[in-house]
Design an enzyme around this catalytic site. Structure first.
Site, PDB file in Angstrom:
ATOM      1  N   ASN A  61     -12.254  -9.895  -2.086  1.00 26.85           N
ATOM      2  CA  ASN A  61     -12.586 -10.768  -0.959  1.00 26.85           C
ATOM      3  C   ASN A  61     -13.349 -12.006  -1.400  1.00 26.85           C
ATOM      4  OD1 ASN A  61     -11.485  -9.810   1.617  1.00 26.85           O
ATOM      5  ND2 ASN A  61     -12.370  -7.900   0.897  1.00 26.85           N
ATOM      6  N   ASN A  74      -3.348  -7.362  12.921  1.00 24.44           N
ATOM      7  CA  ASN A  74      -3.613  -6.699  14.209  1.00 24.44           C
ATOM      8  C   ASN A  74      -4.539  -7.508  15.099  1.00 24.44           C
ATOM      9  OD1 ASN A  74      -2.218  -4.159  14.155  1.00 24.44           O
ATOM     10  ND2 ASN A  74      -3.502  -3.716  12.370  1.00 24.44           N
ATOM     11  N   ASP A 107     -20.379  -5.159  17.687  1.00 21.84           N
ATOM     12  CA  ASP A 107     -21.411  -4.112  17.645  1.00 21.84           C
ATOM     13  C   ASP A 107     -22.320  -4.227  18.869  1.00 21.84           C
ATOM     14  OD1 ASP A 107     -20.469  -3.265  15.029  1.00 21.84           O
ATOM     15  OD2 ASP A 107     -21.227  -5.204  14.381  1.00 21.84           O
ATOM     16  N   VAL A 167     -14.653 -12.812  10.397  1.00 24.26           N
ATOM     17  CA  VAL A 167     -14.400 -11.482  10.969  1.00 24.26           C
ATOM     18  C   VAL A 167     -14.012 -10.505   9.861  1.00 24.26           C
ATOM     19  CG1 VAL A 167     -12.887 -10.202  12.558  1.00 24.26           C
ATOM     20  CG2 VAL A 167     -13.685 -12.487  13.185  1.00 24.26           C
ATOM     21  N   ARG A 218     -15.973  -0.052  -4.043  1.00 29.88           N
ATOM     22  CA  ARG A 218     -16.628  -1.104  -3.265  1.00 29.88           C
ATOM     23  C   ARG A 218     -16.664  -2.428  -4.043  1.00 29.88           C
ATOM     24  NH1 ARG A 218     -21.859  -1.957  -3.414  1.00 29.88           N
ATOM     25  NH2 ARG A 218     -22.805  -3.238  -1.808  1.00 29.88           N
ATOM     26  N   ASP A 260      -1.619 -17.825   6.846  1.00 30.36           N
ATOM     27  CA  ASP A 260      -1.429 -16.470   6.336  1.00 30.36           C
ATOM     28  C   ASP A 260      -0.969 -16.578   4.895  1.00 30.36           C
ATOM     29  OD1 ASP A 260      -0.976 -13.583   6.189  1.00 30.36           O
ATOM     30  OD2 ASP A 260      -0.986 -13.676   8.379  1.00 30.36           O
ATOM     31  N   HIS A 290     -22.826  -5.707   9.428  1.00 25.89           N
ATOM     32  CA  HIS A 290     -21.747  -5.056  10.176  1.00 25.89           C
ATOM     33  C   HIS A 290     -21.256  -3.885   9.324  1.00 25.89           C
ATOM     34  CE1 HIS A 290     -18.236  -4.298  12.561  1.00 25.89           C
ATOM     35  NE2 HIS A 290     -17.464  -4.473  11.504  1.00 25.89           N
TER      36      HIS A 290
HETATM   37  P1  NDP Z   1      -4.626  -6.579   9.243  1.00 27.23           P
HETATM   38  O1  NDP Z   1      -4.468  -5.994   7.876  1.00 27.23           O
HETATM   39  O2  NDP Z   1      -3.779  -6.088  10.356  1.00 27.23           O
HETATM   40  O3  NDP Z   1      -4.370  -8.143   9.185  1.00 27.23           O
HETATM   41  C1  NDP Z   1      -4.941  -8.944   8.218  1.00 27.23           C
HETATM   42  C2  NDP Z   1      -4.030 -10.132   8.069  1.00 27.23           C
HETATM   43  O4  NDP Z   1      -4.655 -11.037   7.185  1.00 27.23           O
HETATM   44  C3  NDP Z   1      -2.664  -9.785   7.487  1.00 27.23           C
HETATM   45  O5  NDP Z   1      -1.676 -10.479   8.223  1.00 27.23           O
HETATM   46  C4  NDP Z   1      -2.780 -10.310   6.082  1.00 27.23           C
HETATM   47  O6  NDP Z   1      -1.545 -10.729   5.564  1.00 27.23           O
HETATM   48  C5  NDP Z   1      -3.687 -11.497   6.277  1.00 27.23           C
HETATM   49  N1  NDP Z   1      -4.325 -11.956   5.067  1.00 27.23           N
HETATM   50  C6  NDP Z   1      -4.733 -11.229   4.005  1.00 27.23           C
HETATM   51  N2  NDP Z   1      -5.262 -12.029   3.071  1.00 27.23           N
HETATM   52  C7  NDP Z   1      -5.198 -13.296   3.573  1.00 27.23           C
HETATM   53  C8  NDP Z   1      -5.549 -14.565   3.073  1.00 27.23           C
HETATM   54  N3  NDP Z   1      -6.114 -14.696   1.855  1.00 27.23           N
HETATM   55  N4  NDP Z   1      -5.353 -15.648   3.860  1.00 27.23           N
HETATM   56  C9  NDP Z   1      -4.788 -15.521   5.053  1.00 27.23           C
HETATM   57  N5  NDP Z   1      -4.397 -14.349   5.569  1.00 27.23           N
HETATM   58  C10 NDP Z   1      -4.600 -13.250   4.841  1.00 27.23           C
HETATM   59  O7  NDP Z   1      -6.163  -6.503   9.570  1.00 27.23           O
HETATM   60  P2  NDP Z   1      -6.886  -6.621  10.990  1.00 27.23           P
HETATM   61  O8  NDP Z   1      -6.341  -7.779  11.743  1.00 27.23           O
HETATM   62  O9  NDP Z   1      -6.891  -5.292  11.646  1.00 27.23           O
HETATM   63  O10 NDP Z   1      -8.371  -6.900  10.504  1.00 27.23           O
HETATM   64  C11 NDP Z   1      -8.722  -8.112   9.845  1.00 27.23           C
HETATM   65  C12 NDP Z   1     -10.116  -7.998   9.258  1.00 27.23           C
HETATM   66  O11 NDP Z   1     -11.065  -7.864  10.287  1.00 27.23           O
HETATM   67  C13 NDP Z   1     -10.318  -6.788   8.338  1.00 27.23           C
HETATM   68  O12 NDP Z   1     -11.046  -7.204   7.208  1.00 27.23           O
HETATM   69  C14 NDP Z   1     -11.169  -5.859   9.177  1.00 27.23           C
HETATM   70  O13 NDP Z   1     -11.967  -5.013   8.386  1.00 27.23           O
HETATM   71  C15 NDP Z   1     -12.002  -6.857   9.928  1.00 27.23           C
HETATM   72  N6  NDP Z   1     -12.663  -6.362  11.144  1.00 27.23           N
HETATM   73  C16 NDP Z   1     -13.915  -6.842  11.420  1.00 27.23           C
HETATM   74  C17 NDP Z   1     -14.603  -6.435  12.540  1.00 27.23           C
HETATM   75  C18 NDP Z   1     -15.978  -6.991  12.814  1.00 27.23           C
HETATM   76  O14 NDP Z   1     -16.582  -6.567  13.811  1.00 27.23           O
HETATM   77  N7  NDP Z   1     -16.512  -7.883  12.025  1.00 27.23           N
HETATM   78  C19 NDP Z   1     -14.025  -5.478  13.476  1.00 27.23           C
HETATM   79  C20 NDP Z   1     -12.697  -5.053  13.135  1.00 27.23           C
HETATM   80  C21 NDP Z   1     -12.049  -5.483  11.983  1.00 27.23           C
HETATM   81  P3  NDP Z   1      -0.588  -9.689   4.770  1.00 27.23           P
HETATM   82  O15 NDP Z   1      -0.033  -8.787   5.815  1.00 27.23           O
HETATM   83  O16 NDP Z   1       0.391 -10.584   4.129  1.00 27.23           O
HETATM   84  O17 NDP Z   1      -1.471  -8.979   3.787  1.00 27.23           O
END
Ligand code: NDP
Length: 327
Positions: free
Chosen positions: A107, A15, A161, A131, A100, A42, A189
């Protein structure tokens, strides 16, 4: 024509990725005369790679004048090759029933691997923004896994934030966000964060002359700290465009300089304000010539200290958990 900046982005089909990539390619991150090369990473699964292919097709179709190259690899060392900036967005989300500790473990595995790959392949001056949550601890893991890169170049995203705090303050004081300076967020965060209005100014006057202190402490602080959950409730999905926008703000200000403005960045603590050294912690910073500095000499109220202590405890516990995994 300037030399293109190589920007690696993980989670490009997610997203946030879907909002972020188009804005970087449009010039929002480095300015209207700075070409970029996007290097996407990805997961290797056919479903993930198919989604990335679709995103790349759309990026092509925008015919962005500043997009000097577009590459994709499921191999981190390939995707991070010579990267000047790395935006680590992809992370393992918390699934139903997940503890948790399981989230931290899943991660940790991702960010150890990506930290090592950055260490091997990225530019020696690569600026890293994490992020993906838990972003502070993930950034700490990546930093520890990349001993040949500069520790100060590993940062986590608390800019969303800060932006939320500024928007809430502007609404409450009936002013524009442009009138607000020196608003910042300290700590993790997570709901333990400390949104700080004590030093904020509105048109040069203390913000807390225009925003009632008890409203700020009792109502606005939890609104900002729990805004992520409120967005999920309202939208049925977590913040994406606002998170991407904050990532643009974070890197733009780091690379191009913040001037007198304060910008909130999660950075490895140098011990300022008694925050344990090395902990990845949100601080008010200023930036110049590609370097950040923690704003010094601020008086912290008892309320501030008590709230900041919660983030320290949370982050130290996360760090202790993952440190055991790093061996
Ligand atoms: P989504 O789940 O929509 O997208 C995450 C993407 O990362 C997916 O395409 C996923 O692939 C891919 N992915 C997962 N593991 C890996 C990897 N090891 N290497 C490369 N790509 C990978 O999440 P969002 O885009 O909505 O959010 C991403 C992150 O950002 C989340 O952890 C969320 O909590 C965080 N976030 C942080 C904020 C901040 O202020 N710091 C604010 C909002 C969100 P697949 O679909 O194949 O699993």
């Amino acid at each position: 024509m300037k030399k293109p900046i190589r920007v690696a982005v993980t989670g490009p089909a997610g997203n946030i990725g879907y909002s972020l990539l188009f804005r970087i390619a449009a010039g929002d991150m480095f300015g209207p005369d700075q070409p970029v090369i996007l290097q996407l990473l990805d997961r290797a699964s056919p479903e993930s790679q198919q989604k990335v292919t679709g995103v790349m097709m759309e990026l092509d179709d925008c015919a962005f004048p500043l997009l000097a190259g577009l590459e994709n690899s499921p191999e981190a060392t390939t995707a991070f090759r010579d990267a000047d900036v790395a935006l680590l967005v992809g992370a393992r989300p918390r699934s139903k029933g997940m503890e948790r500790a399981d989230l931290l473990n899943a991660n940790a595995e991702i960010f150890v691997a990506q930290g090592r790959a950055l260490n091997e392949a990225a530019s020696r001056d690569c600026k890293v923004l994490v992020v993906g949550n838990p972003c502070n601890t993930n950034a700490w893991i990546a930093m520890k896994s990349a001993p040949d890169l500069k520790p100060e170049n590993f940062t986590s995203m608390l800019r969303l934030d800060q932006n939320r705090l500024m928007a809430q303050t502007a609404t409450q004081a009936k002013v524009s966000v442009n009138d607000i300076t020196h608003a910042a967020v300290w700590g993790n965060h997570s709901p333990a964060m400390f949104p700080d209005l004590d030093h904020a100014l509105i048109k040069g006057r203390p913000a807390l002359e225009l925003v009632d202190r008890s409203y700020y402490q009792e109502t606005m602080t939890p609104i900002v700290a729990k805004r992520g959950s409120a967005i999920i409730e309202a939208r049925g999905a977590s913040s994406a465009a606002s998170a991407a926008s904050a990532a643009i703000d974070h890197i733009r200000d780091w690379v191009l300089g913040s001037g007198d403005r304060w910008v909130t960045m999660g950075v490895p603590s140098d011990g300022s304000y008694g925050i344990p050294e090395g902990l990845l912690f949100g601080f008010p910073c200023t930036t110049k010539d590609g370097r950040w500095e923690i704003v010094q000499g601020l008086e912290l109220s008892d309320f501030a200290r008590a709230t900041i202590a919660k983030s320290v405890a949370e982050l130290e516990s996360e760090r202790a958990h993952v440190a055991a995994l790093l061996g």
